[in-house]
Design a protein around this motif. Structure first.
Motif, PDB file in Angstrom:
ATOM      1  N   ILE A 153     -22.247  76.820   5.547  1.00 38.79           N
ATOM      2  CA  ILE A 153     -23.308  75.902   5.107  1.00 38.79           C
ATOM      3  C   ILE A 153     -22.719  74.762   4.274  1.00 38.79           C
ATOM      4  O   ILE A 153     -23.027  73.587   4.492  1.00 38.79           O
ATOM      5  CB  ILE A 153     -24.385  76.675   4.308  1.00 38.79           C
ATOM      6  CG1 ILE A 153     -25.019  77.747   5.201  1.00 38.79           C
ATOM      7  CG2 ILE A 153     -25.437  75.723   3.753  1.00 38.79           C
ATOM      8  CD1 ILE A 153     -25.850  78.781   4.457  1.00 38.79           C
ATOM      9  N   TYR A 168     -27.235  80.521  -0.850  1.00 40.47           N
ATOM     10  CA  TYR A 168     -27.952  79.421  -0.183  1.00 40.47           C
ATOM     11  C   TYR A 168     -29.270  79.924   0.398  1.00 40.47           C
ATOM     12  O   TYR A 168     -29.347  81.053   0.890  1.00 40.47           O
ATOM     13  CB  TYR A 168     -27.133  78.852   0.972  1.00 40.47           C
ATOM     14  CG  TYR A 168     -25.927  78.056   0.543  1.00 40.47           C
ATOM     15  CD1 TYR A 168     -26.035  76.697   0.272  1.00 40.47           C
ATOM     16  CD2 TYR A 168     -24.687  78.670   0.402  1.00 40.47           C
ATOM     17  CE1 TYR A 168     -24.919  75.967  -0.115  1.00 40.47           C
ATOM     18  CE2 TYR A 168     -23.576  77.943   0.006  1.00 40.47           C
ATOM     19  CZ  TYR A 168     -23.696  76.584  -0.252  1.00 40.47           C
ATOM     20  OH  TYR A 168     -22.604  75.868  -0.643  1.00 40.47           O
ATOM     21  N   VAL A 214     -31.575  78.219   3.304  1.00 36.35           N
ATOM     22  CA  VAL A 214     -31.800  77.115   4.245  1.00 36.35           C
ATOM     23  C   VAL A 214     -33.275  77.177   4.635  1.00 36.35           C
ATOM     24  O   VAL A 214     -33.748  78.184   5.178  1.00 36.35           O
ATOM     25  CB  VAL A 214     -30.897  77.251   5.490  1.00 36.35           C
ATOM     26  CG1 VAL A 214     -31.136  76.087   6.449  1.00 36.35           C
ATOM     27  CG2 VAL A 214     -29.428  77.334   5.082  1.00 36.35           C
ATOM     28  N   CYS A 258     -36.287  76.091   6.855  1.00 35.38           N
ATOM     29  CA  CYS A 258     -36.540  75.570   8.200  1.00 35.38           C
ATOM     30  C   CYS A 258     -38.039  75.507   8.468  1.00 35.38           C
ATOM     31  O   CYS A 258     -38.803  76.305   7.929  1.00 35.38           O
ATOM     32  CB  CYS A 258     -35.925  76.488   9.251  1.00 35.38           C
ATOM     33  SG  CYS A 258     -34.178  76.824   9.010  1.00 35.38           S
ATOM     34  N   ARG A 267     -27.760  68.185  10.001  1.00 36.80           N
ATOM     35  CA  ARG A 267     -28.675  69.214  10.490  1.00 36.80           C
ATOM     36  C   ARG A 267     -28.260  69.821  11.826  1.00 36.80           C
ATOM     37  O   ARG A 267     -28.315  71.029  12.016  1.00 36.80           O
ATOM     38  CB  ARG A 267     -30.092  68.647  10.600  1.00 36.80           C
ATOM     39  CG  ARG A 267     -30.727  68.393   9.251  1.00 36.80           C
ATOM     40  CD  ARG A 267     -32.133  67.830   9.352  1.00 36.80           C
ATOM     41  NE  ARG A 267     -32.780  67.876   8.038  1.00 36.80           N
ATOM     42  CZ  ARG A 267     -32.481  67.064   7.029  1.00 36.80           C
ATOM     43  NH1 ARG A 267     -31.546  66.136   7.169  1.00 36.80           N
ATOM     44  NH2 ARG A 267     -33.103  67.184   5.864  1.00 36.80           N
ATOM     45  N   ILE A 317     -34.251  72.356  10.637  1.00 36.64           N
ATOM     46  CA  ILE A 317     -33.790  72.454   9.238  1.00 36.64           C
ATOM     47  C   ILE A 317     -34.418  71.340   8.411  1.00 36.64           C
ATOM     48  O   ILE A 317     -34.295  70.161   8.744  1.00 36.64           O
ATOM     49  CB  ILE A 317     -32.257  72.376   9.154  1.00 36.64           C
ATOM     50  CG1 ILE A 317     -31.629  73.576   9.877  1.00 36.64           C
ATOM     51  CG2 ILE A 317     -31.796  72.311   7.707  1.00 36.64           C
ATOM     52  CD1 ILE A 317     -30.120  73.481  10.026  1.00 36.64           C
ATOM     53  N   VAL A 356     -31.685  72.262   2.384  1.00 33.33           N
ATOM     54  CA  VAL A 356     -30.822  73.380   1.969  1.00 33.33           C
ATOM     55  C   VAL A 356     -30.882  73.475   0.450  1.00 33.33           C
ATOM     56  O   VAL A 356     -30.747  72.464  -0.242  1.00 33.33           O
ATOM     57  CB  VAL A 356     -29.367  73.163   2.433  1.00 33.33           C
ATOM     58  CG1 VAL A 356     -28.448  74.234   1.838  1.00 33.33           C
ATOM     59  CG2 VAL A 356     -29.279  73.178   3.958  1.00 33.33           C
TER      60      VAL A 356
END
Lengths: 192, 192
Positions: free
Chosen positions: A58, A83, A85, A87, A126, A141, A144
């Motif tokens: 990432i 992390y 992410v 979406c 992305r 995405i 983040v």
């Protein structure tokens, strides 16, 4: 709450020796489950990571601190250790940016309350990240969130004379963030 | 934080006899000043209201609870007593929905922490409201946050067998909100 919101800054340097746990990440996702969502559609999906390999995958797709031209991002000792992410499941909603902001800020506030900290990244490569994470085409995405135990000092201050909103770093490694005065944010008031 | 996020529901019925004060509204705006903003641009502007006349002007432009077909919205005794109208200053950014979500959720959490509650409205007759508030053309209404002291009970529950995400009200006046299971929200995990 006032204290928590003040403490909840965008941190970009962390103690890479202090790991993030899967349990912590799952707690954050559980909180994000409970937040408001437009029409209650709940289109957000999450990828969680707290391993060196997952994190590296990432990290390499993020653009760090656009206004700090001389700083390519944190070195190995100061990288995030977790992390999230965020979406959008486009099978449920085509876009959901307000939902994204609601969930991301809730996650950042909860991380801050737990003695952690993080930074939201809109500047993400992305397509590359989606390929690296093997995401299905329906997942888009949005953002983040990098997480860890911050090792930098971040201060808010009033806009300078030239009214620039560019954040900057001073030699003492403090990160300065100019914020507009609250009077400038309030357009009008209907009060007694 | 966990308890606060759970308590921070979308409330649509309030005790209209308990006023909201200008000071409370300004505190919420002061908090919103401190939240993250994409590129630190800070394009959001706020209209605050806590007078009967100002509140009425806003109330009449809101669409209440889309899934409750039999309920046109709260009667005079159950209306919100404060409002924050969240606008994007298009002279600064064309759109800023992630910023809007970040600020709106921070305001709702802070109101909840203070014993209040509210609801975010995306279903707003924007043109009419902009005219009623005399907004300049550069300010684009993103969201309205209605605030007050809630008088309803809101419960989260798992999705029903037909997987409908439509909220509903039972005869005991409880408002039920189906939420997807957290396992459904987590697409994948990179963990040890």
């Amino acid at each position: 709450m006032k204290e928590l919101v003040s403490r909840c800054r965008s941190y970009r340097r962390f103690d890479a020796a202090i790991p993030f746990s899967e349990g912590e990440l799952r707690e954050l996702a559980a909180l994000a489950r409970c937040v408001p969502s437009a029409g209650n559609r709940q289109p957000l999906k999450y990828v969680l990571s707290c391993t060196p390999a997952g994190n590296q995958r990432i990290f390499e797709t993020l653009a760090w601190a656009g206004y700090l031209a001389d700083w390519p991002g944190p070195g190995p000792e100061e990288r995030p250790t977790g992390y999230v992410v965020v979406c959008v499941d486009t099978a449920i909603a085509q876009s959901a940016d307000v939902d994204v902001g609601i969930a991301a800020q809730t996650i950042l506030l909860a991380a801050t309350a737990a003695g952690r900290g993080g930074c939201m990244f809109g500047a993400v490569r992305r397509e590359e990240l989606a390929a690296r994470l093997g995401l299905p085409a329906a997942l888009s995405i949005a953002l983040v969130i990098a997480l860890g135990t911050p090792v930098e000092r971040v201060v808010l201050e009033d806009l300078p004379a030239d009214r620039s909103i560019r954040y900057y770093r001073t030699p003492d490694a403090t990160h300065h963030v100019p914020k507009r005065a609250v009077e400038e944010l309030i357009h009008s008031v209907y009060a007694g």
